[in-house]
Design a protein around this motif. Structure first.
Motif, PDB file in Angstrom:
ATOM      1  N   THR A   1       0.825  -1.203   0.000  1.00 37.93           N
ATOM      2  CA  THR A   1       0.000   0.000   0.000  1.00 37.93           C
ATOM      3  C   THR A   1       0.862   1.256   0.000  1.00 37.93           C
ATOM      4  OG1 THR A   1      -0.236  -0.234   2.416  1.00 37.93           O
ATOM      5  CG2 THR A   1      -2.044  -1.044   1.048  1.00 37.93           C
ATOM      6  N   SER A   2       2.033   1.205   0.629  1.00 34.80           N
ATOM      7  CA  SER A   2       2.935   2.360   0.627  1.00 34.80           C
ATOM      8  C   SER A   2       3.499   2.603  -0.771  1.00 34.80           C
ATOM      9  CB  SER A   2       4.072   2.152   1.629  1.00 34.80           C
ATOM     10  OG  SER A   2       3.567   2.100   2.961  1.00 34.80           O
ATOM     11  N   LEU A   3       3.868   1.554  -1.469  1.00 35.46           N
ATOM     12  CA  LEU A   3       4.314   1.688  -2.859  1.00 35.46           C
ATOM     13  C   LEU A   3       3.203   2.290  -3.714  1.00 35.46           C
ATOM     14  CD1 LEU A   3       6.060  -1.774  -3.153  1.00 35.46           C
ATOM     15  CD2 LEU A   3       7.239   0.411  -3.457  1.00 35.46           C
ATOM     16  N   LEU A   4       1.994   1.779  -3.543  1.00 33.94           N
ATOM     17  CA  LEU A   4       0.841   2.270  -4.304  1.00 33.94           C
ATOM     18  C   LEU A   4       0.612   3.755  -4.064  1.00 33.94           C
ATOM     19  CD1 LEU A   4      -1.752   1.725  -6.009  1.00 33.94           C
ATOM     20  CD2 LEU A   4      -2.897   1.179  -3.838  1.00 33.94           C
ATOM     21  N   ARG A   5       0.785   4.203  -2.837  1.00 34.46           N
ATOM     22  CA  ARG A   5       0.471   5.582  -2.466  1.00 34.46           C
ATOM     23  C   ARG A   5       1.550   6.568  -2.904  1.00 34.46           C
ATOM     24  NH1 ARG A   5      -1.161   4.785   3.766  1.00 34.46           N
ATOM     25  NH2 ARG A   5      -2.023   6.906   3.628  1.00 34.46           N
ATOM     26  N   THR A   6       2.723   6.083  -3.258  1.00 37.65           N
ATOM     27  CA  THR A   6       3.767   6.984  -3.742  1.00 37.65           C
ATOM     28  C   THR A   6       3.695   7.181  -5.253  1.00 37.65           C
ATOM     29  OG1 THR A   6       5.342   5.129  -3.810  1.00 37.65           O
ATOM     30  CG2 THR A   6       5.349   6.514  -1.847  1.00 37.65           C
ATOM     31  N   ARG A   7       3.312   6.116  -5.991  1.00 41.14           N
ATOM     32  CA  ARG A   7       3.207   6.214  -7.450  1.00 41.14           C
ATOM     33  C   ARG A   7       2.036   5.362  -7.937  1.00 41.14           C
ATOM     34  NH1 ARG A   7       9.311   4.952  -9.167  1.00 41.14           N
ATOM     35  NH2 ARG A   7       8.307   4.401 -11.126  1.00 41.14           N
TER      36      ARG A   7
ATOM     37  N   ALA B   1      -1.366  -1.871 -11.847  1.00 35.58           N
ATOM     38  CA  ALA B   1      -2.653  -2.279 -12.409  1.00 35.58           C
ATOM     39  C   ALA B   1      -3.642  -2.619 -11.301  1.00 35.58           C
ATOM     40  CB  ALA B   1      -2.468  -3.483 -13.324  1.00 35.58           C
ATOM     41  N   ALA B   2      -3.153  -3.205 -10.208  1.00 41.06           N
ATOM     42  CA  ALA B   2      -4.010  -3.621  -9.089  1.00 41.06           C
ATOM     43  C   ALA B   2      -3.116  -3.945  -7.902  1.00 41.06           C
ATOM     44  CB  ALA B   2      -4.854  -4.835  -9.470  1.00 41.06           C
ATOM     45  N   VAL B   3      -3.727  -4.009  -6.714  1.00 38.35           N
ATOM     46  CA  VAL B   3      -3.010  -4.385  -5.495  1.00 38.35           C
ATOM     47  C   VAL B   3      -3.893  -5.329  -4.685  1.00 38.35           C
ATOM     48  CG1 VAL B   3      -2.005  -3.559  -3.313  1.00 38.35           C
ATOM     49  CG2 VAL B   3      -1.658  -2.248  -5.422  1.00 38.35           C
ATOM     50  N   VAL B   4      -3.258  -6.343  -4.102  1.00 38.74           N
ATOM     51  CA  VAL B   4      -3.929  -7.291  -3.215  1.00 38.74           C
ATOM     52  C   VAL B   4      -3.290  -7.182  -1.838  1.00 38.74           C
ATOM     53  CG1 VAL B   4      -4.391  -9.731  -2.735  1.00 38.74           C
ATOM     54  CG2 VAL B   4      -4.486  -8.875  -5.098  1.00 38.74           C
ATOM     55  N   GLY B   5      -4.097  -6.942  -0.816  1.00 41.85           N
ATOM     56  CA  GLY B   5      -3.614  -6.869   0.557  1.00 41.85           C
ATOM     57  C   GLY B   5      -4.261  -7.955   1.389  1.00 41.85           C
ATOM     58  N   LEU B   6      -3.450  -8.739   2.100  1.00 44.35           N
ATOM     59  CA  LEU B   6      -3.939  -9.891   2.851  1.00 44.35           C
ATOM     60  C   LEU B   6      -3.528  -9.781   4.316  1.00 44.35           C
ATOM     61  CD1 LEU B   6      -2.821 -12.581   0.232  1.00 44.35           C
ATOM     62  CD2 LEU B   6      -5.066 -11.491   0.422  1.00 44.35           C
ATOM     63  N   SER B   7      -4.521  -9.770   5.202  1.00 40.65           N
ATOM     64  CA  SER B   7      -4.291  -9.809   6.653  1.00 40.65           C
ATOM     65  C   SER B   7      -3.260  -8.779   7.101  1.00 40.65           C
ATOM     66  CB  SER B   7      -3.820 -11.214   7.075  1.00 40.65           C
ATOM     67  OG  SER B   7      -4.765 -12.190   6.719  1.00 40.65           O
ATOM     68  N   GLY B   8      -3.402  -7.551   6.576  1.00 39.92           N
ATOM     69  CA  GLY B   8      -2.422  -6.535   6.922  1.00 39.92           C
ATOM     70  C   GLY B   8      -3.031  -5.171   7.163  1.00 39.92           C
ATOM     71  N   PHE B   9      -2.246  -4.129   6.867  1.00 42.01           N
ATOM     72  CA  PHE B   9      -2.676  -2.777   7.185  1.00 42.01           C
ATOM     73  C   PHE B   9      -1.962  -1.794   6.266  1.00 42.01           C
ATOM     74  CE2 PHE B   9       1.082  -3.752   9.602  1.00 42.01           C
ATOM     75  CZ  PHE B   9       1.837  -2.581   9.629  1.00 42.01           C
ATOM     76  N   ALA B  10      -2.463  -0.570   6.231  1.00 44.57           N
ATOM     77  CA  ALA B  10      -1.808   0.536   5.540  1.00 44.57           C
ATOM     78  C   ALA B  10      -1.140   1.427   6.577  1.00 44.57           C
ATOM     79  CB  ALA B  10      -2.827   1.337   4.726  1.00 44.57           C
TER      80      ALA B  10
END
Length: 220
Positions: free
Chosen positions: A113-119, A124-133
């Motif tokens: 999510t940190s990578l996604l929020r910088t660029r 194309a998509a992101v999958v987050g499993l049992s975690g947090f931002a």
């Protein structure tokens, strides 16, 4: 000096050109082998690259940055540096692929999510499993680092799978992540009773469907 990552690839180098890339980011205390069990249940059109976190904890365990597991406390500067270092590696391989998707488990979801929020335009998509931002208000090194306005404009498809009774991730982290996701991404959120702090077979099937619909459908 760029971080020299250990990476487990699902394809040989000669077979990767032009394929969509999915980068697997493991959790705290694991290694690059941890998420490879997901790959047989996911779309085989992808090339999967499972990256080992750079900080050794000994005995085959690694972390993306130092973490106080009792409080999920960490240095904001260390978290930011971990993201910057991983960007160098992603930039070194992304030109070979038609798109880049991130799949992060637990602490790996914080990295994804940190990578996604910088660029945000890079994925194309992101999958987050049992975690947090990561909450940028937790440290001055992260203030102004994330571009959530740009992310909200992009509305990147985001799959968030977790167990309501996950014993590891604190409620305040879940609450923040929920608020953040509702404001910034095109969210698919699914709860899996009995998963604990893990991934269940039904969830792998849902990730397969998500990746097929959000990434592959647009490239066929």
């Amino acid at each position: 000096m760029a971080t020299d990552y250990t990476v487990e690839w699902s394809r040989s180098e000669s077979e990767r050109e032009g394929t969509p890339l999915a980068v697997l980011l493991h959790g705290y205390g694991a290694n690059e082998q941890d998420l490879l069990g997901l790959v047989p249940g996911l779309p085989q059109e992808f090339t999967y690259a499972s990256v080992r976190a750079p900080v050794s904890m000994g005995f085959g365990a690694y972390t993306w940055f130092e973490l106080d597991v009792e409080r999920l406390a960490y240095s904001s500067s260390a978290a930011r540096q971990a993201v910057e270092d991983l960007w160098e590696w992603i930039d070194s391989v992304r030109g070979n692929h038609s798109s880049v998707t991130l799949i992060g488990f637990s602490m790996g979801m914080a990295m994804a999510t940190s990578l996604l929020r910088t660029r945000p335009e890079a994925f194309a998509a992101v999958v987050g499993l049992s975690g947090f931002a990561v909450d940028p208000n937790r440290g001055e090194e992260l203030e102004g680092y994330f571009d959530d306005d740009a992310l909200a404009a992009q509305k990147i498809p985001f799959f968030w799978g977790r167990d309501q009774e996950d014993p590891i991730i604190p409620g305040e982290q879940i609450d923040y992540t929920h608020r953040w996701a509702n404001q910034t991404v095109k969210l698919t959120k699914v709860l899996y009773a009995g998963a604990g702090h893990g991934v269940v077979p039904q969830e792998i099937g849902h990730i397969n469907e998500f990746l097929t619909a959000t990434v592959l459908k647009g490239q066929r």
